[in-house]
Design an enzyme around this catalytic site. Sequence first.
Site, PDB file in Angstrom:
ATOM      1  N   GLY A 183      22.644  -1.483 -30.564  1.00 24.27           N
ATOM      2  CA  GLY A 183      23.184  -1.493 -29.047  1.00 24.27           C
ATOM      3  C   GLY A 183      22.038  -2.404 -28.393  1.00 24.27           C
ATOM      4  O   GLY A 183      21.447  -3.174 -29.160  1.00 24.27           O
ATOM      5  N   ARG A 184      21.887  -2.126 -27.254  1.00 23.35           N
ATOM      6  CA  ARG A 184      20.960  -3.054 -26.332  1.00 23.35           C
ATOM      7  C   ARG A 184      19.623  -3.152 -26.751  1.00 23.35           C
ATOM      8  O   ARG A 184      18.996  -4.356 -27.267  1.00 23.35           O
ATOM      9  CB  ARG A 184      21.205  -2.844 -24.920  1.00 23.35           C
ATOM     10  CG  ARG A 184      22.383  -3.033 -24.284  1.00 23.35           C
ATOM     11  CD  ARG A 184      22.365  -2.641 -22.879  1.00 23.35           C
ATOM     12  NE  ARG A 184      21.695  -1.299 -22.574  1.00 23.35           N
ATOM     13  CZ  ARG A 184      22.312  -0.098 -22.445  1.00 23.35           C
ATOM     14  NH1 ARG A 184      23.941  -0.318 -22.588  1.00 23.35           N
ATOM     15  NH2 ARG A 184      21.781   0.982 -22.438  1.00 23.35           N
TER      16      ARG A 184
ATOM     17  N   ARG B 200      28.487   1.510 -36.984  1.00 28.05           N
ATOM     18  CA  ARG B 200      29.776   2.039 -37.352  1.00 28.05           C
ATOM     19  C   ARG B 200      30.786   0.925 -37.031  1.00 28.05           C
ATOM     20  O   ARG B 200      31.551   0.321 -37.851  1.00 28.05           O
ATOM     21  CB  ARG B 200      30.078   3.316 -36.533  1.00 28.05           C
ATOM     22  CG  ARG B 200      30.077   4.300 -37.453  1.00 28.05           C
ATOM     23  CD  ARG B 200      30.648   5.423 -36.510  1.00 28.05           C
ATOM     24  NE  ARG B 200      30.034   5.159 -35.148  1.00 28.05           N
ATOM     25  CZ  ARG B 200      30.055   6.132 -34.080  1.00 28.05           C
ATOM     26  NH1 ARG B 200      30.815   7.194 -34.187  1.00 28.05           N
ATOM     27  NH2 ARG B 200      29.610   5.947 -32.863  1.00 28.05           N
TER      28      ARG B 200
ATOM     29  N   ALA C 195      13.283   5.765 -31.105  1.00 29.40           N
ATOM     30  CA  ALA C 195      14.491   6.262 -30.497  1.00 29.40           C
ATOM     31  C   ALA C 195      14.337   7.787 -29.958  1.00 29.40           C
ATOM     32  O   ALA C 195      14.293   8.072 -28.770  1.00 29.40           O
ATOM     33  CB  ALA C 195      15.583   6.380 -31.492  1.00 29.40           C
ATOM     34  N   ARG C 196      14.509   8.602 -30.903  1.00 28.05           N
ATOM     35  CA  ARG C 196      14.625  10.049 -30.369  1.00 28.05           C
ATOM     36  C   ARG C 196      14.288  10.958 -31.679  1.00 28.05           C
ATOM     37  O   ARG C 196      14.516  10.582 -32.798  1.00 28.05           O
ATOM     38  CB  ARG C 196      15.871  10.717 -30.085  1.00 28.05           C
ATOM     39  CG  ARG C 196      16.179  10.758 -28.829  1.00 28.05           C
ATOM     40  CD  ARG C 196      15.366  11.517 -27.836  1.00 28.05           C
ATOM     41  NE  ARG C 196      15.915  11.508 -26.543  1.00 28.05           N
ATOM     42  CZ  ARG C 196      15.183  10.537 -25.409  1.00 28.05           C
ATOM     43  NH1 ARG C 196      14.381   9.774 -25.943  1.00 28.05           N
ATOM     44  NH2 ARG C 196      15.905  10.765 -24.179  1.00 28.05           N
TER      45      ARG C 196
ATOM     46  N   GLU D 208       8.709  17.645 -29.997  1.00 26.59           N
ATOM     47  CA  GLU D 208       7.758  17.298 -29.396  1.00 26.59           C
ATOM     48  C   GLU D 208       7.664  17.929 -27.949  1.00 26.59           C
ATOM     49  O   GLU D 208       8.578  18.431 -27.638  1.00 26.59           O
ATOM     50  CB  GLU D 208       7.722  15.645 -29.162  1.00 26.59           C
ATOM     51  CG  GLU D 208       8.891  15.278 -28.138  1.00 26.59           C
ATOM     52  CD  GLU D 208       9.208  13.935 -28.046  1.00 26.59           C
ATOM     53  OE1 GLU D 208       9.326  13.227 -29.319  1.00 26.59           O
ATOM     54  OE2 GLU D 208       9.313  13.258 -27.058  1.00 26.59           O
TER      55      GLU D 208
ATOM     56  N   HIS E 258       5.606   9.551 -27.183  1.00 26.15           N
ATOM     57  CA  HIS E 258       6.761   9.199 -26.384  1.00 26.15           C
ATOM     58  C   HIS E 258       6.551   8.103 -25.078  1.00 26.15           C
ATOM     59  O   HIS E 258       6.702   8.681 -23.916  1.00 26.15           O
ATOM     60  CB  HIS E 258       7.515  10.273 -26.121  1.00 26.15           C
ATOM     61  CG  HIS E 258       8.889  10.171 -25.736  1.00 26.15           C
ATOM     62  ND1 HIS E 258       9.836  11.254 -26.043  1.00 26.15           N
ATOM     63  CD2 HIS E 258       9.555   9.269 -25.251  1.00 26.15           C
ATOM     64  CE1 HIS E 258      11.098  10.758 -25.645  1.00 26.15           C
ATOM     65  NE2 HIS E 258      10.901   9.387 -25.226  1.00 26.15           N
ATOM     66  N   ILE E 259       5.910   6.833 -25.384  1.00 25.70           N
ATOM     67  CA  ILE E 259       5.677   6.292 -24.412  1.00 25.70           C
ATOM     68  C   ILE E 259       6.661   4.732 -24.375  1.00 25.70           C
ATOM     69  O   ILE E 259       6.360   3.853 -23.803  1.00 25.70           O
ATOM     70  CB  ILE E 259       4.413   5.690 -24.532  1.00 25.70           C
ATOM     71  CG1 ILE E 259       3.807   5.236 -25.704  1.00 25.70           C
ATOM     72  CG2 ILE E 259       3.349   6.782 -24.288  1.00 25.70           C
ATOM     73  CD1 ILE E 259       2.476   4.378 -26.065  1.00 25.70           C
ATOM     74  N   GLY E 260       7.918   4.835 -25.160  1.00 29.53           N
ATOM     75  CA  GLY E 260       8.622   3.777 -25.217  1.00 29.53           C
ATOM     76  C   GLY E 260       9.071   2.921 -23.904  1.00 29.53           C
ATOM     77  O   GLY E 260       8.760   1.555 -23.744  1.00 29.53           O
TER      78      GLY E 260
HETATM   79  C1  GLV Z   1      13.114   8.109 -22.930  1.00 34.71           C
HETATM   80  O1  GLV Z   1      12.878   8.707 -23.752  1.00 34.71           O
HETATM   81  C2  GLV Z   1      14.636   7.671 -22.503  1.00 34.71           C
HETATM   82  O2  GLV Z   1      15.449   8.254 -22.855  1.00 34.71           O
HETATM   83  O3  GLV Z   1      14.649   6.899 -21.507  1.00 34.71           O
END
Ligand code: GLV
Length: 319
Positions: A154-155, A176, A236-237, A266, A284-286
């Site tokens: 994806g992006r 996919r 990602a997650r 988390e 979780h600092i993306g």
């Molecule tokens: C952060 O985890 C988001 O989904 O923006």
Amino acid sequence: MHKILVTRRVFDEVLERLGRHFAVEANQEDRIWTAEELAQHLADKDGALSSAVDPLDASVIERASRLRALCTIAVGYNNIDLAACKRAGIVVTNTPEVLDETTADLAFALLLASARAIVPAERWLREGRWRAWKFDAWLGADVHHATLSILGMGRIGQAIARRAAGFSMRVLYHNRNRCDAALERRCNATWVERETLFAEADFLLPMLPYSAAVHHIIGAPELALLKPTARLVNVARGGIVDDAALIAALQERRIAGAALDVFENEPALDPRFLALDNVLLTPHIGSASQATRLKMAMLAVDNLIAVLGGQAPPSPVRF
Ligand code: GLV
């Protein structure tokens, strides 16, 4: 005037803008509300700016009887029960695109730091243990010319692939639906079967939104396909990777390392991660740059103003 709730602390300029349009209740103390407390605060609200970690399950949504707009300041919305929102006629919006480049920056930072042992080397130096330079100390892995395997293009996956070009990396991806040829060229990326993606990876990056369909999509069987020199990077997650299977692979040194910004359950991540020296952990600092967090919040405000003003929001979640 519509009443709105801001569930977590945001920048003052975000509140100032909201205050020009709505009667605002804001959680600027940044309390972590239980589902019950969240439901109480939502009870008399027409709209909400929420976060990726609010427990917006069916029991909370069903009690928010006035709510018409739920605008999360996040791209991911797996914490929101969309079926309950649909039943209640609530419009849900998220904040895609504005965080792509910042999240790709973090993915690359973790990849580089893991490959070159930046964090343990710095800790060792601070501990006063650097007595002499050594030819064979702190030997890491090369990033340049290595193979970067992206699961989900994806992006954000594309933004990571573009960065890889600067390191002369070979980029493989699996989706996919294969991307069109022009996009593959722009990302310098080659589509491969899932097994090849795992088997050839020096760095494996899952870049998928979380849903039940991708729960543990990287588990013991997939980890077993990786080379012993491979590293996993997850921005990602939590839940996409089976953390228990990953911990076993790291403990047994079946892969070289991992760099993780997201975890199952988390912030109460599995404590066994903390005992491992081959994993890099961030909280979780993306999307956590000043500029991007402001853009995300302002996009959420745009969405809220549009929905409560009877207009189409700029970034609705389609469900
Ligand atoms: C952060 O985890 C988001 O989904 O923006």
